[in-house]
Design an enzyme around this catalytic site. Structure first.
Site, PDB file in Angstrom:
ATOM      1  N   HIS A 130      -8.151 -18.421  29.137  1.00 26.07           N
ATOM      2  CA  HIS A 130      -7.330 -18.430  27.941  1.00 26.07           C
ATOM      3  C   HIS A 130      -8.117 -17.436  26.778  1.00 26.07           C
ATOM      4  CE1 HIS A 130      -5.708 -20.830  24.477  1.00 26.07           C
ATOM      5  NE2 HIS A 130      -6.924 -20.240  23.858  1.00 26.07           N
ATOM      6  N   GLU A 131      -9.390 -17.526  26.955  1.00 26.77           N
ATOM      7  CA  GLU A 131      -9.863 -16.528  26.145  1.00 26.77           C
ATOM      8  C   GLU A 131      -9.636 -15.011  26.370  1.00 26.77           C
ATOM      9  OE1 GLU A 131     -11.531 -17.313  23.059  1.00 26.77           O
ATOM     10  OE2 GLU A 131     -11.231 -19.401  23.807  1.00 26.77           O
ATOM     11  N   GLU A 179      -1.888 -19.242  20.369  1.00 22.23           N
ATOM     12  CA  GLU A 179      -2.603 -20.262  21.481  1.00 22.23           C
ATOM     13  C   GLU A 179      -1.748 -20.551  22.466  1.00 22.23           C
ATOM     14  OE1 GLU A 179      -5.898 -21.360  21.299  1.00 22.23           O
ATOM     15  OE2 GLU A 179      -5.713 -19.588  19.998  1.00 22.23           O
TER      16      GLU A 179
END
Length: 290
Positions: A130-131, A179
């Site tokens: 995700h990062e 996100e």
């Protein structure tokens, strides 16, 4: 981790970017000189401050230091076709992770120890992925600004106060949309939607003691129920009131989004390496929480 991961050579952010992220990014790009101001006036200060803080306060992961976690990072970067950033583990009781890459110099990811304690290796890799999604999509300039607005205003006053007054609503909307994109990056690496949904479930109501007792299918049903209960005008109003000041979408909505995207032809095509042609409209650089 799966024995065989599909490595997405040639992957570009536009192959998996959420449409809400694209729309919100274009909206921010309409603000005159915003990119230039943040990059040149705030970027060097923020980058140096957070980089030095993490160098002094974290453990740098490598093949000699926490090698099992290092392998998770290496494989995730291979899947996403991304140059490997530095990864730090920091002692912190709040489960969290974030990324910095403002000016293209020494991008790094930070993961808190409490998150390591909470998650399985597969789930931890999804968080790292995700990062990495923020790096892949070059979210840095706007993410740096968002963090100054919400999380670091006090350290950069009076800049933070002025920015918060003028940009908070628009920045928070963009962050929540970004996100969704990075959850897709997590799925592309894990290649199992249940792994990503499990991370979100544990972040919603988990602890090292409770995590083994949680029911993922019940959590996904909870996400669908939230949608069903908020179809009317009142429900939509309540959802907006709940999320307007948040830096992240509600976890149940993120789980629903990733569950739905995992069933699309686009996702299947990516895993089968049928990469689409694209127009590179990404923004440059920063850091953001998981």
């Amino acid at each position: 981790m799966a024995d065989q991961k599909v490595f997405l050579h040639g992957l570009k952010s536009e192959h998996f970017r959420h449409p809400l992220d694209l729309q919100a990014t274009r909206s921010l790009q309409q603000i005159p000189a915003l990119d230039l101001v943040v990059r040149n006036l705030l970027g060097s200060v923020a980058e140096q401050f957070f980089y030095l803080e993490n160098i002094a306060s974290g453990i740098l992961v490598s093949d000699r230091q926490l090698p099992d976690i290092h392998k998770l990072l290496v494989e995730a970067c291979q899947v996403l076709d991304l140059e490997q950033p530095q990864l730090y583990i920091r002692q912190n009781p709040a489960p969290n992770a974030y990324t910095l890459a403002m000016r293209g110099k020494q991008p790094f990811i930070v993961v808190h120890t409490s998150l390591v304690d909470l998650l399985t290796p597969e789930e931890l890799q999804a968080v790292i992925a995700h990062e990495l999604g923020h790096l892949k999509c070059e979210h840095g300039v706007y993410l740096t600004l968002a963090n100054l607005v919400v999380l670091a205003a006090g350290q950069f006053a009076p800049w933070g106060t002025l920015l918060a007054q003028s940009l908070q609503t628009q920045m928070m909307e963009w962050v929540r949309c970004a996100e969704f994109t990075c959850d897709r990056a997590a799925l592309l690496v894990s290649q199992d939607p249940r792994v990503v949904a499990s991370v979100l479930m544990k972040l919603t109501g988990g602890s090292p003691a409770l995590a083994p007792l949680l029911n993922l299918d019940a959590f996904l049903d909870q996400a669908r129920s939230y949608d069903q209960m908020s179809q009317g005008d009142l429900g939509q109003l309540l959802k907006e009131a709940q999320t307007s000041q948040l830096t992240h979408p509600l976890p149940v909505l993120r789980a629903r989004e990733i569950d739905q995207w995992a069933q699309t032809q686009t996702y299947s095509d990516l895993l089968e390496r049928r990469l689409m042609r694209y127009d590179d409209q990404a923004t440059k650089g920063g850091w953001r929480n998981w």
